[in-house]
Design a protein around this motif. Sequence first.
Motif, mmCIF file in Angstrom:
data_model
loop_
_atom_site.group_PDB
_atom_site.id
_atom_site.type_symbol
_atom_site.label_atom_id
_atom_site.label_comp_id
_atom_site.label_asym_id
_atom_site.label_seq_id
_atom_site.Cartn_x
_atom_site.Cartn_y
_atom_site.Cartn_z
ATOM 1 N N ASP A 6 0.915 -1.078 -0.122
ATOM 2 C CA ASP A 6 0.071 -0.046 0.000
ATOM 3 C C ASP A 6 0.834 1.284 0.016
ATOM 4 O O ASP A 6 0.762 2.193 -0.634
ATOM 5 C CB ASP A 6 -1.073 0.038 1.249
ATOM 6 C CG ASP A 6 -1.951 -0.956 0.995
ATOM 7 O OD1 ASP A 6 -2.283 -1.392 -0.033
ATOM 8 O OD2 ASP A 6 -2.530 -1.213 2.075
ATOM 9 N N VAL A 7 1.976 1.092 0.791
ATOM 10 C CA VAL A 7 2.817 2.384 0.589
ATOM 11 C C VAL A 7 3.650 2.575 -0.493
ATOM 12 O O VAL A 7 3.568 3.641 -1.084
ATOM 13 C CB VAL A 7 4.070 2.117 1.852
ATOM 14 C CG1 VAL A 7 4.919 3.208 1.682
ATOM 15 C CG2 VAL A 7 3.300 2.352 3.324
ATOM 16 N N ALA A 8 3.985 1.380 -1.147
ATOM 17 C CA ALA A 8 4.643 1.661 -2.567
ATOM 18 C C ALA A 8 3.687 2.088 -3.701
ATOM 19 O O ALA A 8 3.858 2.877 -4.505
ATOM 20 C CB ALA A 8 5.034 0.076 -3.083
ATOM 21 N N LEU A 9 2.230 1.688 -3.649
ATOM 22 C CA LEU A 9 1.328 2.229 -4.458
ATOM 23 C C LEU A 9 1.083 3.800 -4.066
ATOM 24 O O LEU A 9 0.945 4.467 -5.275
ATOM 25 C CB LEU A 9 0.133 1.387 -4.419
ATOM 26 C CG LEU A 9 -1.128 1.695 -5.271
ATOM 27 C CD1 LEU A 9 -0.646 1.669 -6.540
ATOM 28 C CD2 LEU A 9 -2.196 0.915 -4.948
ATOM 29 N N ALA A 10 0.797 4.070 -3.026
ATOM 30 C CA ALA A 10 0.780 5.461 -2.702
ATOM 31 C C ALA A 10 1.874 6.375 -3.125
ATOM 32 O O ALA A 10 1.756 7.344 -3.597
ATOM 33 C CB ALA A 10 0.372 5.570 -1.000
ATOM 34 N N GLN A 11 3.112 5.832 -2.946
ATOM 35 C CA GLN A 11 4.328 6.594 -3.451
ATOM 36 C C GLN A 11 4.605 6.667 -4.824
ATOM 37 O O GLN A 11 4.752 7.839 -5.182
ATOM 38 C CB GLN A 11 5.552 5.808 -2.705
ATOM 39 C CG GLN A 11 6.836 6.516 -3.044
ATOM 40 C CD GLN A 11 7.015 7.573 -2.187
ATOM 41 O OE1 GLN A 11 6.998 7.599 -0.970
ATOM 42 N NE2 GLN A 11 7.259 8.840 -2.852
ATOM 43 N N ALA A 12 4.182 5.659 -5.642
ATOM 44 C CA ALA A 12 3.874 5.907 -7.131
ATOM 45 C C ALA A 12 3.029 6.940 -7.589
ATOM 46 O O ALA A 12 3.330 7.786 -8.327
ATOM 47 C CB ALA A 12 3.830 4.519 -7.619
ATOM 48 N N ARG A 13 1.827 6.857 -7.030
ATOM 49 C CA ARG A 13 0.963 8.108 -7.351
ATOM 50 C C ARG A 13 1.294 9.301 -6.830
ATOM 51 O O ARG A 13 1.113 10.261 -7.474
ATOM 52 C CB ARG A 13 -0.385 7.640 -6.644
ATOM 53 C CG ARG A 13 -1.134 6.392 -7.287
ATOM 54 C CD ARG A 13 -2.361 5.833 -6.347
ATOM 55 N NE ARG A 13 -3.021 4.819 -7.312
ATOM 56 C CZ ARG A 13 -4.124 4.318 -6.601
ATOM 57 N NH1 ARG A 13 -4.607 4.520 -5.367
ATOM 58 N NH2 ARG A 13 -4.661 3.025 -7.359
ATOM 59 N N PHE A 14 1.701 9.631 -5.784
ATOM 60 C CA PHE A 14 2.647 10.860 -5.183
ATOM 61 C C PHE A 14 3.453 11.250 -6.068
ATOM 62 O O PHE A 14 3.570 12.472 -6.540
ATOM 63 C CB PHE A 14 2.950 10.670 -3.765
ATOM 64 C CG PHE A 14 3.932 11.711 -3.168
ATOM 65 C CD1 PHE A 14 3.076 12.798 -2.625
ATOM 66 C CD2 PHE A 14 5.142 11.821 -3.476
ATOM 67 C CE1 PHE A 14 3.779 13.938 -2.274
ATOM 68 C CE2 PHE A 14 5.686 12.937 -2.800
ATOM 69 C CZ PHE A 14 4.945 14.133 -2.291
ATOM 70 N N ASP A 15 4.355 10.400 -6.530
ATOM 71 C CA ASP A 15 5.588 10.662 -7.645
ATOM 72 C C ASP A 15 4.936 11.253 -8.873
ATOM 73 O O ASP A 15 5.611 12.289 -9.380
ATOM 74 C CB ASP A 15 6.573 9.755 -7.708
ATOM 75 C CG ASP A 15 7.203 9.376 -6.437
ATOM 76 O OD1 ASP A 15 7.381 10.086 -5.426
ATOM 77 O OD2 ASP A 15 7.923 8.272 -6.530
ATOM 78 N N ALA A 51 -1.113 5.693 4.457
ATOM 79 C CA ALA A 51 -0.349 4.238 4.115
ATOM 80 C C ALA A 51 0.823 4.278 5.034
ATOM 81 O O ALA A 51 0.901 3.095 5.677
ATOM 82 C CB ALA A 51 0.132 4.270 2.828
ATOM 83 N N GLN A 52 1.634 5.109 5.271
ATOM 84 C CA GLN A 52 2.651 5.069 5.922
ATOM 85 C C GLN A 52 2.493 5.166 7.799
ATOM 86 O O GLN A 52 3.031 4.247 8.315
ATOM 87 C CB GLN A 52 3.557 6.251 5.947
ATOM 88 C CG GLN A 52 4.272 6.333 4.449
ATOM 89 C CD GLN A 52 5.106 7.706 4.309
ATOM 90 O OE1 GLN A 52 4.818 8.704 4.971
ATOM 91 N NE2 GLN A 52 6.051 7.554 3.438
ATOM 92 N N ARG A 53 1.281 5.523 7.974
ATOM 93 C CA ARG A 53 0.940 5.406 9.298
ATOM 94 C C ARG A 53 0.519 4.077 9.656
ATOM 95 O O ARG A 53 0.524 3.768 10.492
ATOM 96 C CB ARG A 53 -0.051 6.446 9.784
ATOM 97 C CG ARG A 53 0.344 7.929 9.987
ATOM 98 C CD ARG A 53 -0.562 8.951 10.649
ATOM 99 N NE ARG A 53 -1.842 9.051 10.332
ATOM 100 C CZ ARG A 53 -2.221 9.547 9.151
ATOM 101 N NH1 ARG A 53 -1.379 10.590 8.740
ATOM 102 N NH2 ARG A 53 -3.304 9.711 8.880
ATOM 103 N N ARG A 54 -0.597 3.554 8.642
ATOM 104 C CA ARG A 54 -0.943 2.434 8.777
ATOM 105 C C ARG A 54 0.114 1.193 8.877
ATOM 106 O O ARG A 54 0.187 0.264 9.708
ATOM 107 C CB ARG A 54 -1.945 1.985 7.509
ATOM 108 C CG ARG A 54 -3.219 2.739 7.800
ATOM 109 C CD ARG A 54 -4.183 2.505 6.345
ATOM 110 N NE ARG A 54 -4.274 1.139 6.113
ATOM 111 C CZ ARG A 54 -5.306 0.472 6.788
ATOM 112 N NH1 ARG A 54 -6.021 0.942 7.728
ATOM 113 N NH2 ARG A 54 -5.549 -0.797 6.459
ATOM 114 N N LEU A 55 1.231 1.254 8.100
ATOM 115 C CA LEU A 55 2.430 0.469 8.197
ATOM 116 C C LEU A 55 2.952 0.713 9.411
ATOM 117 O O LEU A 55 3.188 -0.376 10.385
ATOM 118 C CB LEU A 55 3.333 0.818 7.132
ATOM 119 C CG LEU A 55 4.558 -0.181 7.186
ATOM 120 C CD1 LEU A 55 4.293 -1.452 7.130
ATOM 121 C CD2 LEU A 55 5.627 0.587 6.166
#
Length: 346
Positions: A94-103, A209-213
Amino acid sequence: MNQTIRYIAIGAVVAALAAAAWVWQQDDSVCTAGGVPATCVPEQIILYGNVDVRQVNLGFKVSGRVDQLQVEEGDRVMPGQKLATLEKPDFVDDVALAQARFDASAAALNQLENGARPQEIAQAEALVEERRATVQNARRTVKRRAELAEEGFTAHQAHEDAEAALLEAEARLQSAIETLNLVKAGPRDEEIERARAAHGADAAALSLAQRRLADTDLFAPNEGTILTRVREPGAIIQAGEPILNLSLKSPVWVRTYVEEPQLGFVTPGMKATVQTDSGGTFEGQVGFISPVAEFTPKTVETRELRTRLVYRVRVIVDSDDDGLRQGMPVTVVLVPKGAVAGAAAD
């Protein structure tokens, strides 16, 4: 004989006066201070209560499968100590997916904010020059075919086709000019704001996503002792479901009750001595006095077993060497300010 009777009578009078004096001294409302009647302040106020049972049910803020439990029942834990973890692969993805969308949204926003590159402007200018040349050539063609049509060397249809081609060339030139102006002007403010809002949403999603991790790790909120392991590794749990039960060690609170006639002598912050049945003595202070009266709870031990209004009092123990256990019955001794020496303890 008469003299003996006289002595007995005098003795009875003296005994009666002594008894009356003793009763007067025991009165809760009047005492003698320096030979002058004054409000009676007891030397001590003795209260009975119990160490508060303070426990915390610990659980994860997110749902998942329990991976590890690092503590056993009875373990002493410190604040910030890791107690348990959930399986992390789903949260990492989830963090990786959110990071890609952020970039991606960050790149789109930068593109709009930076505007067109010099090469893009040069390309638009070249297109304008190309179409301007096309228009000029179309005009010469129209003029030439008009002359030929007048002399009868070509059909009027050819002349009309040339005029239509000219109109088309002029329209394409105008389109290229408008495109060049747009490239030079850059994107609209609304487009930039929309891209900025989309980037902000992606940033919030990444943070969530980072907080959930991070929430897949469970830490001790305070020093205490693990009472119960409610769940075991491998169990699938819901968010907020308890998996551990923690008994808090500090601060240590003692719950006791003061009777209404003694309420005026008890104030927040006054010193208190907490005594256990095994002889332990601990220092503390009154931290809270309930503003609401209630009837004596059945668990409160008083010397007078009758229904009376009482007020709940919390005593905060300054330090503890594990001599106070939750639920332990204790005796609380308070020394009111301005106590009269020799006054009766209530």
